[in-house]
Design a protein around this motif. Structure first.
Motif, mmCIF file in Angstrom:
data_model
loop_
_atom_site.group_PDB
_atom_site.id
_atom_site.type_symbol
_atom_site.label_atom_id
_atom_site.label_comp_id
_atom_site.label_asym_id
_atom_site.label_seq_id
_atom_site.Cartn_x
_atom_site.Cartn_y
_atom_site.Cartn_z
ATOM 1 N N SER A 189 -2.592 4.452 58.286
ATOM 2 C CA SER A 189 -3.361 5.401 57.485
ATOM 3 C C SER A 189 -2.419 6.327 56.730
ATOM 4 O O SER A 189 -1.304 6.584 57.191
ATOM 5 C CB SER A 189 -4.278 6.245 58.383
ATOM 6 N N THR A 237 -11.971 7.977 50.626
ATOM 7 C CA THR A 237 -12.918 6.901 50.893
ATOM 8 C C THR A 237 -12.239 5.740 51.596
ATOM 9 O O THR A 237 -11.021 5.574 51.516
ATOM 10 C CB THR A 237 -13.538 6.357 49.576
ATOM 11 N N VAL A 293 -14.903 9.383 53.549
ATOM 12 C CA VAL A 293 -14.280 9.954 54.744
ATOM 13 C C VAL A 293 -14.598 11.450 54.688
ATOM 14 O O VAL A 293 -14.109 12.162 53.818
ATOM 15 C CB VAL A 293 -12.752 9.705 54.764
ATOM 16 N N VAL A 324 -11.074 14.267 58.921
ATOM 17 C CA VAL A 324 -9.954 13.570 59.541
ATOM 18 C C VAL A 324 -9.474 14.428 60.707
ATOM 19 O O VAL A 324 -9.275 15.633 60.555
ATOM 20 C CB VAL A 324 -8.803 13.338 58.537
ATOM 21 N N HIS A 330 -10.685 8.868 61.486
ATOM 22 C CA HIS A 330 -11.389 9.072 60.226
ATOM 23 C C HIS A 330 -12.868 9.220 60.546
ATOM 24 O O HIS A 330 -13.438 8.362 61.235
ATOM 25 C CB HIS A 330 -11.164 7.870 59.304
ATOM 26 N N ILE A 385 -16.664 9.082 59.443
ATOM 27 C CA ILE A 385 -17.476 8.473 58.397
ATOM 28 C C ILE A 385 -18.934 8.439 58.845
ATOM 29 O O ILE A 385 -19.209 8.524 60.041
ATOM 30 C CB ILE A 385 -16.980 7.053 58.044
ATOM 31 N N GLY A 395 -8.041 2.212 51.689
ATOM 32 C CA GLY A 395 -8.206 3.643 51.811
ATOM 33 C C GLY A 395 -7.715 4.344 50.560
ATOM 34 O O GLY A 395 -6.718 3.929 49.960
#
Length: 85
Positions: free
Chosen positions: A31, A40, A55, A58, A68, A70, A82
């Motif tokens: 990530s 996103t 997203v 975090v 993440h 969502i 991502g």
């Protein structure tokens, strides 16, 4: 500056369910998101349909793993693109 990367969903857990809305905690094999970032995750179904999932948060745990948050679930093993804004 927008950052893009590809990754695979390694784990997913329902974090909360309030008033019929669910929030999912997803971990990826890599990530570029950090705490406080927005962006996103985009997945492409076998049919070719694109699913773009915002997203909304975090979190980074004590071990440094990035989670993440969502509102739509993505299955473990799903490849995503991502985008961090």
């Amino acid at each position: 500056m927008e950052k893009e990367f590809t990754a695979v969903v390694t784990d997913i857990h329902e974090q909360s369910r309030v008033g019929g809305k669910q929030l999912w905690q997803v971990t990826l094999d890599r990530s570029r998101f950090a705490e406080g970032d927005a962006g996103t995750l985009e997945a492409v179904a076998r049919s070719g349909a694109r699913l773009v999932v915002p997203v909304v948060g975090v979190e980074v745990d004590a071990t440094g793993e990035v989670h993440h948050l969502i509102e739509k679930p993505l299955m473990a093993g799903t490849e995503v693109r991502g985008r961090v804004r």
